[in-house]
Write a protein that holds these residues in place. Structure first.
Motif, PDB file in Angstrom:
ATOM      1  N   PRO A   1      30.204 -38.159   5.816  1.00  0.00           N
ATOM      2  CA  PRO A   1      30.142 -38.929   7.060  1.00  0.00           C
ATOM      3  C   PRO A   1      31.031 -38.413   8.202  1.00  0.00           C
ATOM      4  CG  PRO A   1      31.578 -40.029   5.503  1.00  0.00           C
ATOM      5  CD  PRO A   1      31.049 -38.815   4.803  1.00  0.00           C
ATOM      6  N   ILE A   2      31.722 -37.282   7.978  1.00  0.00           N
ATOM      7  CA  ILE A   2      32.481 -36.702   9.096  1.00  0.00           C
ATOM      8  C   ILE A   2      31.497 -36.321  10.191  1.00  0.00           C
ATOM      9  CG2 ILE A   2      33.774 -34.618   9.752  1.00  0.00           C
ATOM     10  CD1 ILE A   2      35.116 -34.806   6.964  1.00  0.00           C
ATOM     11  N   LYS A   3      31.878 -36.596  11.445  1.00  0.00           N
ATOM     12  CA  LYS A   3      30.988 -36.293  12.576  1.00  0.00           C
ATOM     13  C   LYS A   3      31.337 -34.910  13.153  1.00  0.00           C
ATOM     14  CE  LYS A   3      29.513 -40.759  13.317  1.00  0.00           C
ATOM     15  NZ  LYS A   3      29.500 -41.236  11.924  1.00  0.00           N
ATOM     16  N   VAL A   4      30.316 -34.112  13.373  1.00  0.00           N
ATOM     17  CA  VAL A   4      30.527 -32.758  13.893  1.00  0.00           C
ATOM     18  C   VAL A   4      29.650 -32.568  15.127  1.00  0.00           C
ATOM     19  CG1 VAL A   4      30.533 -30.291  13.336  1.00  0.00           C
ATOM     20  CG2 VAL A   4      30.834 -31.968  11.496  1.00  0.00           C
ATOM     21  N   ASN A   5      30.251 -32.269  16.250  1.00  0.00           N
ATOM     22  CA  ASN A   5      29.488 -32.058  17.491  1.00  0.00           C
ATOM     23  C   ASN A   5      30.021 -30.852  18.244  1.00  0.00           C
ATOM     24  OD1 ASN A   5      27.608 -34.485  17.767  1.00  0.00           O
ATOM     25  ND2 ASN A   5      29.567 -35.470  17.297  1.00  0.00           N
ATOM     26  N   SER A   6      29.164 -30.299  19.101  1.00  0.00           N
ATOM     27  CA  SER A   6      29.597 -29.288  20.057  1.00  0.00           C
ATOM     28  C   SER A   6      29.773 -29.969  21.408  1.00  0.00           C
ATOM     29  CB  SER A   6      28.527 -28.201  20.237  1.00  0.00           C
ATOM     30  OG  SER A   6      28.413 -27.375  19.118  1.00  0.00           O
TER      31      SER A   6
ATOM     32  N   ALA B   1      27.825 -40.027  17.482  1.00  0.00           N
ATOM     33  CA  ALA B   1      26.679 -39.213  17.051  1.00  0.00           C
ATOM     34  C   ALA B   1      27.192 -38.043  16.208  1.00  0.00           C
ATOM     35  CB  ALA B   1      25.957 -38.687  18.271  1.00  0.00           C
ATOM     36  N   THR B   2      26.270 -37.304  15.624  1.00  0.00           N
ATOM     37  CA  THR B   2      26.696 -36.092  14.909  1.00  0.00           C
ATOM     38  C   THR B   2      25.611 -35.021  15.004  1.00  0.00           C
ATOM     39  OG1 THR B   2      27.738 -35.308  12.872  1.00  0.00           O
ATOM     40  CG2 THR B   2      25.827 -36.736  12.597  1.00  0.00           C
ATOM     41  N   GLY B   3      26.062 -33.764  14.972  1.00  0.00           N
ATOM     42  CA  GLY B   3      25.134 -32.637  14.995  1.00  0.00           C
ATOM     43  C   GLY B   3      24.528 -32.361  16.358  1.00  0.00           C
ATOM     44  N   ARG B   4      25.169 -32.851  17.411  1.00  0.00           N
ATOM     45  CA  ARG B   4      24.592 -32.726  18.769  1.00  0.00           C
ATOM     46  C   ARG B   4      25.467 -31.833  19.660  1.00  0.00           C
ATOM     47  NH1 ARG B   4      21.978 -37.812  19.096  1.00  0.00           N
ATOM     48  NH2 ARG B   4      21.314 -38.262  16.970  1.00  0.00           N
ATOM     49  N   VAL B   5      24.909 -31.536  20.836  1.00  0.00           N
ATOM     50  CA  VAL B   5      25.650 -30.787  21.857  1.00  0.00           C
ATOM     51  C   VAL B   5      25.776 -31.681  23.087  1.00  0.00           C
ATOM     52  CG1 VAL B   5      25.754 -28.665  23.213  1.00  0.00           C
ATOM     53  CG2 VAL B   5      24.573 -28.655  21.006  1.00  0.00           C
ATOM     54  N   PHE B   6      26.986 -31.803  23.611  1.00  0.00           N
ATOM     55  CA  PHE B   6      27.232 -32.681  24.762  1.00  0.00           C
ATOM     56  C   PHE B   6      27.942 -31.930  25.893  1.00  0.00           C
ATOM     57  CE2 PHE B   6      27.244 -35.545  21.086  1.00  0.00           C
ATOM     58  CZ  PHE B   6      26.397 -36.562  21.519  1.00  0.00           C
ATOM     59  N   ARG B   7      27.619 -32.330  27.101  1.00  0.00           N
ATOM     60  CA  ARG B   7      28.444 -31.946  28.265  1.00  0.00           C
ATOM     61  C   ARG B   7      28.664 -33.206  29.085  1.00  0.00           C
ATOM     62  NH1 ARG B   7      25.331 -28.321  31.052  1.00  0.00           N
ATOM     63  NH2 ARG B   7      26.061 -26.524  29.857  1.00  0.00           N
ATOM     64  N   ASP B   8      29.907 -33.479  29.424  1.00  0.00           N
ATOM     65  CA  ASP B   8      30.255 -34.677  30.197  1.00  0.00           C
ATOM     66  C   ASP B   8      29.687 -35.946  29.557  1.00  0.00           C
ATOM     67  OD1 ASP B   8      31.639 -33.143  32.028  1.00  0.00           O
ATOM     68  OD2 ASP B   8      29.878 -32.844  33.306  1.00  0.00           O
ATOM     69  N   GLY B   9      29.704 -35.994  28.233  1.00  0.00           N
ATOM     70  CA  GLY B   9      29.281 -37.197  27.527  1.00  0.00           C
ATOM     71  C   GLY B   9      27.781 -37.381  27.431  1.00  0.00           C
ATOM     72  N   ARG B  10      27.029 -36.420  27.945  1.00  0.00           N
ATOM     73  CA  ARG B  10      25.569 -36.520  27.864  1.00  0.00           C
ATOM     74  C   ARG B  10      25.040 -35.426  26.931  1.00  0.00           C
ATOM     75  NH1 ARG B  10      26.446 -37.837  33.071  1.00  0.00           N
ATOM     76  NH2 ARG B  10      26.396 -35.662  33.725  1.00  0.00           N
TER      77      ARG B  10
ATOM     78  N   THR C   1      40.002 -37.233   6.956  1.00  0.00           N
ATOM     79  CA  THR C   1      39.566 -38.561   6.537  1.00  0.00           C
ATOM     80  C   THR C   1      38.033 -38.637   6.648  1.00  0.00           C
ATOM     81  OG1 THR C   1      39.645 -39.456   8.773  1.00  0.00           O
ATOM     82  CG2 THR C   1      41.695 -39.556   7.500  1.00  0.00           C
ATOM     83  N   ASP C   2      37.445 -39.630   5.997  1.00  0.00           N
ATOM     84  CA  ASP C   2      35.982 -39.774   6.048  1.00  0.00           C
ATOM     85  C   ASP C   2      35.479 -40.145   7.438  1.00  0.00           C
ATOM     86  OD1 ASP C   2      35.613 -39.072   3.496  1.00  0.00           O
ATOM     87  OD2 ASP C   2      35.252 -41.096   2.722  1.00  0.00           O
ATOM     88  N   THR C   3      36.373 -40.691   8.264  1.00  0.00           N
ATOM     89  CA  THR C   3      35.948 -41.083   9.616  1.00  0.00           C
ATOM     90  C   THR C   3      36.320 -40.002  10.644  1.00  0.00           C
ATOM     91  OG1 THR C   3      38.017 -42.276   9.836  1.00  0.00           O
ATOM     92  CG2 THR C   3      36.093 -43.572   9.209  1.00  0.00           C
ATOM     93  N   ALA C   4      36.711 -38.829  10.155  1.00  0.00           N
ATOM     94  CA  ALA C   4      37.177 -37.767  11.062  1.00  0.00           C
ATOM     95  C   ALA C   4      36.026 -37.188  11.891  1.00  0.00           C
ATOM     96  CB  ALA C   4      37.844 -36.659  10.248  1.00  0.00           C
ATOM     97  N   THR C   5      36.410 -36.521  12.968  1.00  0.00           N
ATOM     98  CA  THR C   5      35.434 -35.803  13.793  1.00  0.00           C
ATOM     99  C   THR C   5      35.853 -34.337  13.919  1.00  0.00           C
ATOM    100  OG1 THR C   5      36.625 -36.274  15.855  1.00  0.00           O
ATOM    101  CG2 THR C   5      34.893 -37.843  15.216  1.00  0.00           C
ATOM    102  N   VAL C   6      34.850 -33.490  14.079  1.00  0.00           N
ATOM    103  CA  VAL C   6      35.083 -32.072  14.382  1.00  0.00           C
ATOM    104  C   VAL C   6      34.373 -31.793  15.700  1.00  0.00           C
ATOM    105  CG1 VAL C   6      34.660 -29.687  13.672  1.00  0.00           C
ATOM    106  CG2 VAL C   6      35.161 -31.430  11.936  1.00  0.00           C
ATOM    107  N   THR C   7      35.110 -31.240  16.646  1.00  0.00           N
ATOM    108  CA  THR C   7      34.534 -30.910  17.953  1.00  0.00           C
ATOM    109  C   THR C   7      34.588 -29.395  18.140  1.00  0.00           C
ATOM    110  OG1 THR C   7      35.338 -32.998  18.859  1.00  0.00           O
ATOM    111  CG2 THR C   7      34.727 -31.294  20.445  1.00  0.00           C
ATOM    112  N   ASN C   8      33.432 -28.784  18.222  1.00  0.00           N
ATOM    113  CA  ASN C   8      33.351 -27.338  18.443  1.00  0.00           C
ATOM    114  C   ASN C   8      33.116 -27.079  19.930  1.00  0.00           C
ATOM    115  OD1 ASN C   8      33.582 -26.706  15.679  1.00  0.00           O
ATOM    116  ND2 ASN C   8      31.404 -27.087  15.354  1.00  0.00           N
ATOM    117  N   VAL C   9      34.015 -26.339  20.546  1.00  0.00           N
ATOM    118  CA  VAL C   9      33.896 -26.119  21.994  1.00  0.00           C
ATOM    119  C   VAL C   9      32.924 -24.969  22.250  1.00  0.00           C
ATOM    120  CG1 VAL C   9      35.113 -25.657  24.136  1.00  0.00           C
ATOM    121  CG2 VAL C   9      36.218 -27.013  22.337  1.00  0.00           C
TER     122      VAL C   9
END
Ligand SMILES: NC(=O)c1ccc[n+]([C@@H]2O[C@H](COP(=O)([O-])OP(=O)(O)OC[C@H]3O[C@@H](n4cnc5c(N)ncnc54)[C@H](OP(=O)(O)O)[C@@H]3O)[C@@H](O)[C@H]2O)c1
Length: 247
Positions: free
Chosen positions: A195-200, A234-243, A119-127
């Protein structure tokens, strides 16, 4: 309506805990596993445990054929995906080719194959992993991967050159290269798939088969850090523990 998520490598470790967490929150969970029986067994156990909706999906992220077959099955079932968690990974001890095929090309392959279902509101999370931080790479490759103008094709070509031995020395090993390249891919896909959000998201060092017994973090802590990506704004970022952390 319930949202649907695909978690690769969902049969054990952090992936399994991510499946448990999302099922508990009411998601329809597709427990990805390269071994069909392991995926089904995990889905059955987590269904009993959480009362949630889970089922196994056979998907070997290192195989084009397997990923295409999984996408076709989901399409046949008229499924839409609201999230993908590209969790499947291998650590040291594997060949460089297997490591990159699983940890870098795997998320790319899965995301592109599943794109038409998302969907357009989907997210992709790369571990990802702290071992993939740019600070672990030599200056040349750190600059390459952090360049805002790097394209998907250029990134893939750098990895092909690494694997072919044409550019072997990145200042770290294949695992570090795979996760550093994955973070760069996150940025590239965030632009491509908007507009799909992609984060690590990085789970930290976690007590799993991969992390070993001496790791300081529980599987719950690791999974919670990963889960942040599933609902990230957010999108295109890297997070650990939400930061947000440096790539
Ligand atoms: N544990 C840590 O300390 C740590 C730290 C930083 C990042 N990470 C990352 O977190 C993720 C999960 O790690 P973990 O600790 O949970 O590892 P794990 O316990 O070793 O589990 C790895 C999972 O990935 C699956 N997998 C491996 N290759 C696959 C393939 N080709 N296709 C589909 N599934 C495949 C495994 O399936 P099988 O059961 O079939 O082998 C298993 O389900 C990985 O991406 C890892 O790099 C872990």
């Amino acid at each position: 309506m319930a949202k649907t998520v695909l978690v690769t490598g969902g049969n054990r470790g952090i992936g399994q805990q991510v499946c448990r967490g999302l099922a508990t929150q009411g998601w329809d969970v597709l427990v990805g596993s390269r071994d069909k029986q392991k995926g089904t067994r995990t889905a059955t156990r987590l269904r009993e445990e959480t009362g949630g909706r889970l089922r196994g999906v056979e998907i070997d992220v290192a195989s084009d054929t397997s990923v295409a077959a999984a996408a076709q099955k989901l399409r046949d079932g008229a499924l839409k995906l609201d999230a993908i968690v590209n969790n499947a990974g291998i650590f040291r001890g594997a060949t460089a080719t297997d490591t990159l095929e699983t940890n870098f090309f795997g998320p790319l392959r899965v995301t592109l194959a599943m794109r038409p279902l998302m969907t357009d509101t989907a997210t992709v999370t790369n571990v990802t992993s702290g071992l993939g931080e740019l600070s672990n790479l030599d200056a040349k490759h750190a600059a390459l991967l952090s360049s805002p103008s790097i394209t998907r094709d250029a990134l893939v070509e750098h990895i092909r050159a690494f694997l072919a031995g044409r550019d072997p020395d990145w200042g770290t090993d294949a695992y570090g290269v795979s996760k550093a390249a994955l973070n760069a891919l996150t940025r590239v896909l965030a632009t491509e798939l908007a507009p799909i959000k992609v984060n690590s998201t990085c789970p930290g060092w976690v007590r799993t088969d991969m992390g070993g017994r001496n790791a300081p973090r529980t599987v719950e802590q690791g999974a919670s850090s990963v889960l942040f990506g599933v609902t990230a704004k957010a999108t295109g970022r890297v997070f650990r523990d939400g930061r947000e952390i440096a790539p």
